[in-house]
Design a protein around this motif. Structure first.
Motif, short mmCIF file in Angstrom:
data_model
loop_
_atom_site.label_atom_id
_atom_site.label_comp_id
_atom_site.label_asym_id
_atom_site.label_seq_id
_atom_site.Cartn_x
_atom_site.Cartn_y
_atom_site.Cartn_z
N LEU A 102 94.83 79.71 60.68
CA LEU A 102 93.49 79.55 60.30
C LEU A 102 93.54 80.25 59.11
CD1 LEU A 102 90.48 79.80 61.04
CD2 LEU A 102 90.59 81.86 62.40
N LEU A 103 93.86 81.48 58.57
CA LEU A 103 93.85 82.09 57.26
C LEU A 103 94.32 81.14 56.26
CD1 LEU A 103 95.15 85.61 58.31
CD2 LEU A 103 92.82 85.07 57.51
N HIS A 104 95.17 80.19 56.68
CA HIS A 104 95.62 79.31 55.43
C HIS A 104 94.51 78.25 55.23
CE1 HIS A 104 99.94 79.79 54.45
NE2 HIS A 104 100.05 80.31 55.57
N GLN A 105 93.76 78.07 56.48
CA GLN A 105 92.56 77.03 56.31
C GLN A 105 91.61 77.71 55.43
OE1 GLN A 105 91.88 76.09 60.49
NE2 GLN A 105 93.09 74.11 60.28
N ILE A 106 91.05 78.94 56.04
CA ILE A 106 90.19 79.63 55.18
C ILE A 106 90.42 79.89 53.63
CG2 ILE A 106 88.79 81.83 55.12
CD1 ILE A 106 89.25 82.19 58.05
N ASN A 107 91.71 79.99 53.40
CA ASN A 107 91.97 80.42 51.85
C ASN A 107 91.68 79.06 51.06
OD1 ASN A 107 93.21 82.16 49.70
ND2 ASN A 107 94.89 80.70 49.96
N GLN A 108 92.03 77.89 51.59
CA GLN A 108 91.95 76.72 51.04
C GLN A 108 90.39 76.20 51.05
OE1 GLN A 108 94.73 74.01 53.45
NE2 GLN A 108 96.35 75.10 52.46
N ASN A 109 89.72 76.30 52.17
CA ASN A 109 88.28 76.17 52.14
C ASN A 109 87.45 77.28 52.58
OD1 ASN A 109 85.88 74.69 52.57
ND2 ASN A 109 86.54 73.62 54.43
N PRO A 110 87.14 78.01 51.74
CA PRO A 110 86.13 79.23 51.81
C PRO A 110 84.80 78.86 52.78
CG PRO A 110 86.91 79.40 49.77
CD PRO A 110 87.13 77.83 50.23
N LYS A 111 84.40 77.56 52.65
CA LYS A 111 83.49 77.22 53.62
C LYS A 111 83.53 76.53 55.11
CE LYS A 111 80.59 76.14 49.40
NZ LYS A 111 79.84 75.19 48.79
N LEU A 112 84.89 76.64 55.41
CA LEU A 112 85.13 76.24 56.66
C LEU A 112 84.37 76.69 57.86
CD1 LEU A 112 87.82 74.58 58.07
CD2 LEU A 112 88.78 76.89 58.67
N LYS A 113 83.91 75.76 58.57
CA LYS A 113 83.19 76.01 59.96
C LYS A 113 83.97 76.54 61.02
CE LYS A 113 79.35 75.15 57.74
NZ LYS A 113 78.64 76.51 57.24
N PHE B 244 81.66 83.27 71.48
CA PHE B 244 82.92 84.16 71.52
C PHE B 244 83.90 83.91 70.20
CE2 PHE B 244 87.32 84.78 72.31
CZ PHE B 244 87.55 86.45 72.48
N LEU B 245 84.00 82.60 70.06
CA LEU B 245 84.72 82.02 68.79
C LEU B 245 84.03 82.38 67.52
CD1 LEU B 245 86.27 78.83 70.36
CD2 LEU B 245 87.46 81.16 70.17
N GLU B 246 82.89 82.26 67.60
CA GLU B 246 81.98 82.45 66.26
C GLU B 246 82.48 83.94 65.98
OE1 GLU B 246 80.88 80.60 64.31
OE2 GLU B 246 80.11 78.78 65.22
N GLU B 247 82.30 84.84 66.85
CA GLU B 247 82.42 86.09 66.62
C GLU B 247 83.84 86.71 66.25
OE1 GLU B 247 82.36 90.48 69.04
OE2 GLU B 247 82.45 88.66 70.26
N ARG B 248 84.63 85.90 66.71
CA ARG B 248 86.30 85.84 66.42
C ARG B 248 86.55 85.54 64.84
NH1 ARG B 248 88.00 89.88 69.00
NH2 ARG B 248 85.74 90.25 68.90
N PHE B 249 85.67 84.39 64.63
CA PHE B 249 86.10 83.64 63.35
C PHE B 249 85.33 84.63 62.28
CE2 PHE B 249 84.46 80.57 60.05
CZ PHE B 249 85.68 79.82 59.97
N LYS B 250 84.30 85.16 62.43
CA LYS B 250 83.48 86.12 61.65
C LYS B 250 84.48 87.34 61.46
CE LYS B 250 79.41 88.71 60.61
NZ LYS B 250 78.05 89.01 61.43
N ILE B 251 85.14 87.95 62.42
CA ILE B 251 85.87 88.93 62.15
C ILE B 251 87.18 88.84 61.43
CG2 ILE B 251 87.51 90.53 63.62
CD1 ILE B 251 85.52 90.71 66.01
N ILE B 252 87.84 87.70 61.57
CA ILE B 252 89.25 87.61 60.77
C ILE B 252 88.80 87.48 59.53
CG2 ILE B 252 89.45 85.17 61.14
CD1 ILE B 252 92.54 85.97 61.65
N ARG B 253 87.92 86.45 59.12
CA ARG B 253 87.25 86.27 57.74
C ARG B 253 86.94 87.48 57.17
NH1 ARG B 253 85.17 81.56 55.59
NH2 ARG B 253 83.52 83.09 54.45
N ASN B 254 86.11 88.60 57.83
CA ASN B 254 85.88 89.95 56.99
C ASN B 254 86.90 90.84 56.87
OD1 ASN B 254 83.12 89.02 57.10
ND2 ASN B 254 82.46 90.17 58.83
N LEU B 255 88.04 90.69 57.77
CA LEU B 255 89.21 91.48 57.73
C LEU B 255 90.01 91.05 56.50
CD1 LEU B 255 90.59 92.08 61.42
CD2 LEU B 255 90.24 93.75 59.58
N TYR B 256 90.00 89.77 56.35
CA TYR B 256 90.83 88.97 55.31
C TYR B 256 90.27 89.45 54.00
CZ TYR B 256 92.40 85.34 52.09
OH TYR B 256 92.96 84.76 51.28
N PHE B 257 88.93 89.44 53.93
CA PHE B 257 88.53 89.70 52.46
C PHE B 257 88.50 91.25 52.24
CE2 PHE B 257 86.21 85.52 53.21
CZ PHE B 257 87.20 84.79 52.01
#
Length: 255
Positions: free
Chosen positions: A49-60, A131-144
């Motif tokens: 997932l982090l690879h995907q976010i890094n490649q596409n910051p606008k990933l849904k 639940f997944l939207e919450e998890r998605f937000k958490i890991i994005r925020n942690l990453y940055f």
């Protein structure tokens, strides 16, 4: 404001006291209780997932591996996850249960394995979109947060950028080699692995087993009560210990 200051102070004090129980592990030797590895030679959906976010910051979220993982990886028990052969064990181990029983010794309000609602789990699906939207937000925020500020396990507290120590249980082989099963900090460790951290500090969790020793397998719960033999317990331990997630991901069509 006062409540946040109290939480922050408590967080700092608790982590400082944990320093006496800190162990250092190579990221390659860390895995989830469902057998997914945080190492470069294994597979973990959060690192993908982090690879995907890094490649596409606008990933849904629904475009991500996080959503796909929770749609596809829906095991009914541990036998499904680790593909235990029918001649290996005649009993089915529920999710979170192994030959030694649960990782929890003394259940508390913080115990998440036996009492966990697996429909709202980081470990597997099915999970609700909210639940997944919450998890998605958490890991994005942690990453940055960690990318910008670095990993600060003893300082600071915020629900979306929590930097505490990674908590869990050590698996120890007869020859003394060890791996670390992560119970708390799955998102943090995924971020650290993705950012190239090679070693991490780990701590134990109150109420959980600290070390599961292979040489003590004759004392494990399901061996003592006669449900499985010593040989079967040993084989299951080795399957978990040697898992890196690649085979599991392949069987669930996640790679």
């Amino acid at each position: 404001m006062v409540k946040n200051l109290i939480r922050r102070s408590k967080f700092v004090v608790e982590n400082l006291f944990k320093s006496n129980d800190v162990n250092i592990f190579n990221v390659n030797d860390c895995l989830t209780m469902t057998g997914f590895s945080y190492g470069a030679e294994g597979w973990h959906h959060l690192i993908t997932l982090l690879h995907q976010i890094n490649q596409n910051p606008k990933l849904k979220m629904k475009e991500s591996i996080l959503y796909e993982f929770h749609q596809k990886f829906i095991p009914q028990n541990n036998n499904d996850i680790f593909s235990f052969k029918s001649d290996l064990t005649k009993i089915q181990f529920p999710l979170g249960i192994f030959p030694w029983g649960s990782y929890i010794i003394k259940p508390s309000k913080h115990s998440k394995i036996v009492t966990q609602n697996w429909d709202k789990s980081n470990y597997c699906g099915p999970s609700s979109d909210s639940f997944l939207e919450e998890r998605f937000k958490i890991i994005r925020n942690l990453y940055f947060s960690i990318k910008k500020k670095g990993y600060q396990p003893y300082l600071g507290y915020h629900p979306q950028t929590y930097h505490g120590l990674i908590g869990g249980t050590i698996l120890e082989k007869e020859n003394g080699e060890k791996k670390f099963i992560v119970h708390q900090g799955n998102h943090r460790l995924a971020v650290l692995s993705f950012l190239g951290y090679k070693e991490i500090k780990t701590s134990f969790i109150n109420g959980y087993h600290r070390v599961i020793k292979q040489k003590q397998l004759d004392q494990w719960k399901y061996v003592l009560n006669g449900k499985i033999s010593v040989d079967v317990a040993n084989e299951i331990f080795n399957i978990l210990y040697n898992s890196n997630g690649l085979d599991i991901a392949s069987r669930y069509n996640l790679k």
